[in-house]
Design a protein around this motif. Structure first.
Motif, PDB file in Angstrom:
ATOM      1  N   GLN A 123       0.788  -1.227   0.000  1.00  0.00           N
ATOM      2  CA  GLN A 123       0.000   0.000   0.000  1.00  0.00           C
ATOM      3  C   GLN A 123       0.826   1.287   0.000  1.00  0.00           C
ATOM      4  O   GLN A 123       0.351   2.324  -0.426  1.00  0.00           O
ATOM      5  N   ARG A 124       2.066   1.224   0.524  1.00  0.00           N
ATOM      6  CA  ARG A 124       2.825   2.466   0.660  1.00  0.00           C
ATOM      7  C   ARG A 124       4.327   2.210   0.720  1.00  0.00           C
ATOM      8  O   ARG A 124       4.778   1.091   0.902  1.00  0.00           O
ATOM      9  N   VAL A 159       2.339   7.730  -6.082  1.00  0.00           N
ATOM     10  CA  VAL A 159       3.648   7.768  -6.730  1.00  0.00           C
ATOM     11  C   VAL A 159       3.429   7.927  -8.235  1.00  0.00           C
ATOM     12  O   VAL A 159       2.784   7.097  -8.866  1.00  0.00           O
ATOM     13  N   GLN A 160       3.972   9.031  -8.782  1.00  0.00           N
ATOM     14  CA  GLN A 160       3.771   9.301 -10.202  1.00  0.00           C
ATOM     15  C   GLN A 160       4.953   8.844 -11.054  1.00  0.00           C
ATOM     16  O   GLN A 160       4.776   8.111 -12.008  1.00  0.00           O
ATOM     17  N   ASP A 161       6.123   9.321 -10.730  1.00  0.00           N
ATOM     18  CA  ASP A 161       7.314   8.989 -11.507  1.00  0.00           C
ATOM     19  C   ASP A 161       8.327   8.293 -10.611  1.00  0.00           C
ATOM     20  O   ASP A 161       8.481   8.646  -9.449  1.00  0.00           O
ATOM     21  N   ILE A 162       9.045   7.334 -11.193  1.00  0.00           N
ATOM     22  CA  ILE A 162      10.104   6.639 -10.477  1.00  0.00           C
ATOM     23  C   ILE A 162      11.351   6.694 -11.354  1.00  0.00           C
ATOM     24  O   ILE A 162      11.298   6.316 -12.527  1.00  0.00           O
ATOM     25  N   THR A 165       5.959  12.069  -5.877  1.00  0.00           N
ATOM     26  CA  THR A 165       4.594  11.817  -5.424  1.00  0.00           C
ATOM     27  C   THR A 165       3.654  12.904  -5.920  1.00  0.00           C
ATOM     28  O   THR A 165       4.082  14.002  -6.272  1.00  0.00           O
ATOM     29  N   ALA A 166       2.376  12.574  -5.908  1.00  0.00           N
ATOM     30  CA  ALA A 166       1.344  13.490  -6.387  1.00  0.00           C
ATOM     31  C   ALA A 166       0.814  14.342  -5.252  1.00  0.00           C
ATOM     32  O   ALA A 166      -0.371  14.460  -5.039  1.00  0.00           O
ATOM     33  N   SER A 167       1.703  14.957  -4.516  1.00  0.00           N
ATOM     34  CA  SER A 167       1.265  15.844  -3.432  1.00  0.00           C
ATOM     35  C   SER A 167       1.318  17.278  -3.920  1.00  0.00           C
ATOM     36  O   SER A 167       1.914  17.577  -4.951  1.00  0.00           O
ATOM     37  N   ALA A 168       0.709  18.166  -3.157  1.00  0.00           N
ATOM     38  CA  ALA A 168       0.683  19.581  -3.548  1.00  0.00           C
ATOM     39  C   ALA A 168       2.090  20.160  -3.614  1.00  0.00           C
ATOM     40  O   ALA A 168       2.383  21.026  -4.440  1.00  0.00           O
ATOM     41  N   SER A 169       2.981  19.683  -2.758  1.00  0.00           N
ATOM     42  CA  SER A 169       4.347  20.207  -2.749  1.00  0.00           C
ATOM     43  C   SER A 169       5.256  19.460  -3.709  1.00  0.00           C
ATOM     44  O   SER A 169       6.412  19.843  -3.882  1.00  0.00           O
ATOM     45  N   GLY A 170       4.765  18.396  -4.330  1.00  0.00           N
ATOM     46  CA  GLY A 170       5.574  17.642  -5.275  1.00  0.00           C
ATOM     47  C   GLY A 170       6.764  16.965  -4.624  1.00  0.00           C
ATOM     48  O   GLY A 170       7.870  16.981  -5.156  1.00  0.00           O
ATOM     49  N   ASN A 171       6.551  16.391  -3.459  1.00  0.00           N
ATOM     50  CA  ASN A 171       7.641  15.777  -2.709  1.00  0.00           C
ATOM     51  C   ASN A 171       8.274  14.621  -3.465  1.00  0.00           C
ATOM     52  O   ASN A 171       7.617  13.917  -4.217  1.00  0.00           O
ATOM     53  N   THR A 172       9.559  14.428  -3.219  1.00  0.00           N
ATOM     54  CA  THR A 172      10.278  13.295  -3.765  1.00  0.00           C
ATOM     55  C   THR A 172      10.611  12.349  -2.627  1.00  0.00           C
ATOM     56  O   THR A 172      11.178  12.746  -1.616  1.00  0.00           O
ATOM     57  N   ILE A 229       8.926  -1.415  -6.826  1.00  0.00           N
ATOM     58  CA  ILE A 229       8.001  -0.316  -6.522  1.00  0.00           C
ATOM     59  C   ILE A 229       6.977  -0.145  -7.631  1.00  0.00           C
ATOM     60  O   ILE A 229       5.783   0.042  -7.376  1.00  0.00           O
ATOM     61  N   ASP A 230       7.427  -0.228  -8.879  1.00  0.00           N
ATOM     62  CA  ASP A 230       6.525  -0.060 -10.023  1.00  0.00           C
ATOM     63  C   ASP A 230       5.460  -1.152 -10.047  1.00  0.00           C
ATOM     64  O   ASP A 230       4.282  -0.872 -10.277  1.00  0.00           O
ATOM     65  N   ASN A 231       5.850  -2.391  -9.790  1.00  0.00           N
ATOM     66  CA  ASN A 231       4.880  -3.491  -9.758  1.00  0.00           C
ATOM     67  C   ASN A 231       3.893  -3.330  -8.608  1.00  0.00           C
ATOM     68  O   ASN A 231       2.689  -3.565  -8.775  1.00  0.00           O
ATOM     69  N   ALA A 232       4.390  -2.944  -7.437  1.00  0.00           N
ATOM     70  CA  ALA A 232       3.510  -2.733  -6.282  1.00  0.00           C
ATOM     71  C   ALA A 232       2.550  -1.566  -6.544  1.00  0.00           C
ATOM     72  O   ALA A 232       1.371  -1.635  -6.169  1.00  0.00           O
ATOM     73  N   ARG A 233       3.059  -0.523  -7.191  1.00  0.00           N
ATOM     74  CA  ARG A 233       2.209   0.627  -7.525  1.00  0.00           C
ATOM     75  C   ARG A 233       1.100   0.214  -8.492  1.00  0.00           C
ATOM     76  O   ARG A 233      -0.063   0.599  -8.319  1.00  0.00           O
ATOM     77  N   ALA A 234       1.448  -0.576  -9.504  1.00  0.00           N
ATOM     78  CA  ALA A 234       0.442  -1.029 -10.475  1.00  0.00           C
ATOM     79  C   ALA A 234      -0.638  -1.867  -9.799  1.00  0.00           C
ATOM     80  O   ALA A 234      -1.838  -1.698 -10.068  1.00  0.00           O
TER      81      ALA A 234
END
Length: 168
Positions: free
Chosen positions: A87-88, A110-113, A134-141, A157-162
């Motif tokens: 989940q995270r 998570v948007q880009d890895i 990440t897709a947060s307002a501050s664009g955190n990495t 991470i990509d597989n878990a995200r999918a």
């Protein structure tokens, strides 16, 4: 493995990641080199009197300080980990026994890895950084710094995200 954080009731750990051992051994080797040079200089100084006593105190402080710094480098290495769950992403950093920081990011956000491997040493030993935007307002990495096999970590991470995105 006993994790320093509480997982949610339906959350499962996929992988626990630590820094590459080269990040520990390189720093400890540098500290050992400084301590060896200090011991060689100290053993070759034959000063007596007030100056000798002062130099002895300085060298004892350098050696004790070097040993303390070495212990803290080892402690930080052993207490800095990343956990990938279904989940995270979880980053647990404990820089001292009295200071712990836990950062989490939902896999759905998570948007880009990206991976970053810099230098000959990192390329030869296959370790680098995995950066998750990440897709947060501050664009955190969310950064996994100095991990072994960064391409494998990215794939995990990509597989878990999918999977996390399919479940919504």
């Amino acid at each position: 493995m006993d994790l320093p954080i509480q997982l949610q009731s339906d959350e499962k750990v996929i992988q626990v990641i630590r820094r590459h051992p080269a990040s520990l051994w390189g720093r400890l080797a540098l500290i050992a080199l400084v301590l060896i040079v200090a011991l060689i200089i100290w053993s070759n100084l034959g000063s007596s009197g007030t100056l000798g006593t002062l130099l002895n105190i300085v060298f004892v402080l350098v050696i004790v300080g070097g040993l303390l710094i070495g212990f803290m480098v080892w402690y930080r290495y052993n207490n800095d980990l990343w956990v990938i769950t279904d989940q995270r992403l979880i980053d647990v950093t404990r820089s001292t026994p009295f200071n712990q920081q836990v950062t989490t990011a939902s896999l759905r956000n998570v948007q880009d890895i990206n991976i970053r491997v810099r230098g000959v040493f990192n390329t030869m030993l296959n370790f680098g950084d995995v950066l998750c935007q990440t897709a947060s307002a501050s664009g955190n990495t969310f950064a996994l710094i100095g991990v072994a096999n960064p391409q494998q970590v990215l794939d995990t991470i990509d597989n878990a995200r999918a999977k996390a995105r399919k479940e919504t």
